[in-house]
Design a protein around this motif. Sequence first.
Motif, PDB file in Angstrom:
ATOM      1  N   GLY A  48       0.797  -1.213   0.000  1.00  0.00           N
ATOM      2  CA  GLY A  48       0.000   0.000   0.000  1.00  0.00           C
ATOM      3  C   GLY A  48       0.829   1.262   0.000  1.00  0.00           C
ATOM      4  N   SER A  49       0.419   2.227  -0.811  1.00  0.00           N
ATOM      5  CA  SER A  49       1.073   3.540  -0.848  1.00  0.00           C
ATOM      6  C   SER A  49       0.107   4.532  -1.467  1.00  0.00           C
ATOM      7  CB  SER A  49       2.375   3.496  -1.657  1.00  0.00           C
ATOM      8  OG  SER A  49       2.103   3.203  -3.019  1.00  0.00           O
ATOM      9  N   THR A 197      -3.622  -0.974   0.038  1.00  0.00           N
ATOM     10  CA  THR A 197      -3.574  -0.821  -1.415  1.00  0.00           C
ATOM     11  C   THR A 197      -3.130   0.593  -1.761  1.00  0.00           C
ATOM     12  OG1 THR A 197      -5.848   0.012  -1.665  1.00  0.00           O
ATOM     13  CG2 THR A 197      -5.557  -2.392  -1.567  1.00  0.00           C
ATOM     14  N   TRP A 198      -3.119   0.928  -3.030  1.00  0.00           N
ATOM     15  CA  TRP A 198      -2.990   2.331  -3.383  1.00  0.00           C
ATOM     16  C   TRP A 198      -4.161   3.082  -2.772  1.00  0.00           C
ATOM     17  CZ3 TRP A 198      -1.784   0.789  -9.053  1.00  0.00           C
ATOM     18  CH2 TRP A 198      -0.387   0.815  -9.266  1.00  0.00           C
ATOM     19  N   HIS A 199      -3.936   4.326  -2.404  1.00  0.00           N
ATOM     20  CA  HIS A 199      -5.014   5.091  -1.791  1.00  0.00           C
ATOM     21  C   HIS A 199      -4.731   6.586  -1.911  1.00  0.00           C
ATOM     22  CE1 HIS A 199      -2.027   4.115   1.392  1.00  0.00           C
ATOM     23  NE2 HIS A 199      -2.175   5.406   1.717  1.00  0.00           N
ATOM     24  N   ILE A 372     -12.762   8.059   4.772  1.00  0.00           N
ATOM     25  CA  ILE A 372     -12.445   9.289   5.504  1.00  0.00           C
ATOM     26  C   ILE A 372     -10.942   9.437   5.702  1.00  0.00           C
ATOM     27  CG2 ILE A 372     -12.756  10.506   7.692  1.00  0.00           C
ATOM     28  CD1 ILE A 372     -15.488   9.199   7.924  1.00  0.00           C
ATOM     29  N   ASP A 373     -10.282   8.345   6.147  1.00  0.00           N
ATOM     30  CA  ASP A 373      -8.818   8.377   6.283  1.00  0.00           C
ATOM     31  C   ASP A 373      -8.295   6.958   6.079  1.00  0.00           C
ATOM     32  OD1 ASP A 373      -8.202   6.965   8.944  1.00  0.00           O
ATOM     33  OD2 ASP A 373      -9.730   8.411   9.538  1.00  0.00           O
ATOM     34  N   PHE A 374      -6.983   6.839   5.945  1.00  0.00           N
ATOM     35  CA  PHE A 374      -6.383   5.560   5.588  1.00  0.00           C
ATOM     36  C   PHE A 374      -5.455   5.010   6.664  1.00  0.00           C
ATOM     37  CE2 PHE A 374      -7.427   7.718   1.617  1.00  0.00           C
ATOM     38  CZ  PHE A 374      -8.187   6.734   0.996  1.00  0.00           C
ATOM     39  N   ASP A 378      -3.665  -2.248  11.966  1.00  0.00           N
ATOM     40  CA  ASP A 378      -2.537  -3.184  12.061  1.00  0.00           C
ATOM     41  C   ASP A 378      -1.211  -2.446  12.188  1.00  0.00           C
ATOM     42  OD1 ASP A 378      -4.066  -5.383   9.643  1.00  0.00           O
ATOM     43  OD2 ASP A 378      -4.307  -5.255  11.804  1.00  0.00           O
ATOM     44  N   LYS A 379      -1.140  -1.235  11.617  1.00  0.00           N
ATOM     45  CA  LYS A 379       0.117  -0.494  11.610  1.00  0.00           C
ATOM     46  C   LYS A 379       0.171   0.577  12.706  1.00  0.00           C
ATOM     47  CE  LYS A 379       0.721  -1.147   6.632  1.00  0.00           C
ATOM     48  NZ  LYS A 379       0.871  -0.498   5.309  1.00  0.00           N
ATOM     49  N   THR A 380      -0.926   0.718  13.464  1.00  0.00           N
ATOM     50  CA  THR A 380      -0.973   1.740  14.502  1.00  0.00           C
ATOM     51  C   THR A 380      -0.347   1.205  15.786  1.00  0.00           C
ATOM     52  OG1 THR A 380      -3.011   2.639  13.574  1.00  0.00           O
ATOM     53  CG2 THR A 380      -2.476   3.250  15.847  1.00  0.00           C
ATOM     54  N   PRO A 381       0.666   1.872  16.329  1.00  0.00           N
ATOM     55  CA  PRO A 381       1.297   1.392  17.568  1.00  0.00           C
ATOM     56  C   PRO A 381       0.278   1.340  18.710  1.00  0.00           C
ATOM     57  CG  PRO A 381       2.595   3.131  16.541  1.00  0.00           C
ATOM     58  CD  PRO A 381       1.292   3.087  15.833  1.00  0.00           C
TER      59      PRO A 381
END
Length: 400
Positions: A48-49, A197-199, A372-374, A378-381
């Motif tokens: 994803g990027s 994914t792309w976003h 609304i946001d991406f 899973d990646k949030t500490p």
Amino acid sequence: MAEAMIGKMNINTEITKQHIGLRHILKNAEKHELAFQEIFNCSAACGGSTFSKAVFRMPYFGIDECQTSDPPEPWMSTVCRMKDVFDYDILAKLLDDPNFDTNIKTNYDDLVKFIEDKNQHEVCLQKMCQSKCSDGALVVTKTDIAYALAVHLFAPLSNLQKSCILDNHSEGFPKSCPGGCGRSVAKGTTGIGAAQTWHGYADISVNQTVPVKVLSEEPHDLSVDEEQLDQSDSEDSYDSITATRTPFYQRTDPISEVLAMTITNGFAQVNENNSLTNFLIPSIACSIEDVMVFTYDSQNDLLACIPEHFRLWSRTDKHHFDISSIVRIWLYLNFRTFMRPSILESFVIEKSNFHKIAPLRHYQQYSKCGVIDFSSKDKTPRVRETQSARKRRHSDDVSR
């Protein structure tokens, strides 16, 4: 009374122009419309990027020098004609009897109303065109351009004014149309994709279906002689074109961003509405003067684009719209009504290869529209405030 008659005559003249626009589209049924593209490589395989970080390697696009991994030349692109893309039976009926179908008439009324009001739209957009420095650069902001295009092009051609929204992340959002007419358009949620994914965020979202990327500069001018291009279009020339026929887009930015948005939106729309399966779902890139269209069918992995950008303004009178271009934009904004749902029923078309390159499961499961946001859970500490109630009670007991 005389003024009323003159006004009625002017409206009738504009309606005649609208009929001319439709007739022009029908007349050009055999002309090339969409060229299907093969992706040699792209950055979707890297996870994803954002759209802005997307990189593509495709024929006639994003390639400065050939690599050994590229397929041997000449690179071919299957091309479909106007009548292969749009349902010409419906368009022909509209000229004979606009009332033959209630739902279609609703879309048609939008076009008629736009033509009736086109002078008002032209005045404000022309102010944007004329707001240039001595070196030719536009002095208005990208948000101003997006606002004016939303108010005077995309919203009136897409049923309801409220159906067209601007990215609520836009900077310097004006209170009303920067052209001075006082009309307004709302901010909204235009996010497409997912963290896996792309976003990113479309500058304009039309009916939450067709995303628009606004270019502050003119699209890259293709090194193709348009008269030669028209002359080479023939009734049986839709099978393929070669590198000598059309060079396509020669720069990677911002077109890579638009391609990533187009593909991701194709998955997002089908995930949201299964009835759009097998459609070439469009996205648009435009400046204040030129328009480019890209489409993607996520079910069948078909990526296509109009090989050359087309002008928003008439070649003979730069202060007035090119009516045929207006009709063309209207057709893509209302693709669910006018586009043929499956090109593959008539043609054998090479896949774009995106399904082979990308983590397909992520796009089919996670890609959404109206995001609304991406941020990814899973990646949030994990922070102390997010621990469970049981763990919090245990911590309190230990502290005592």
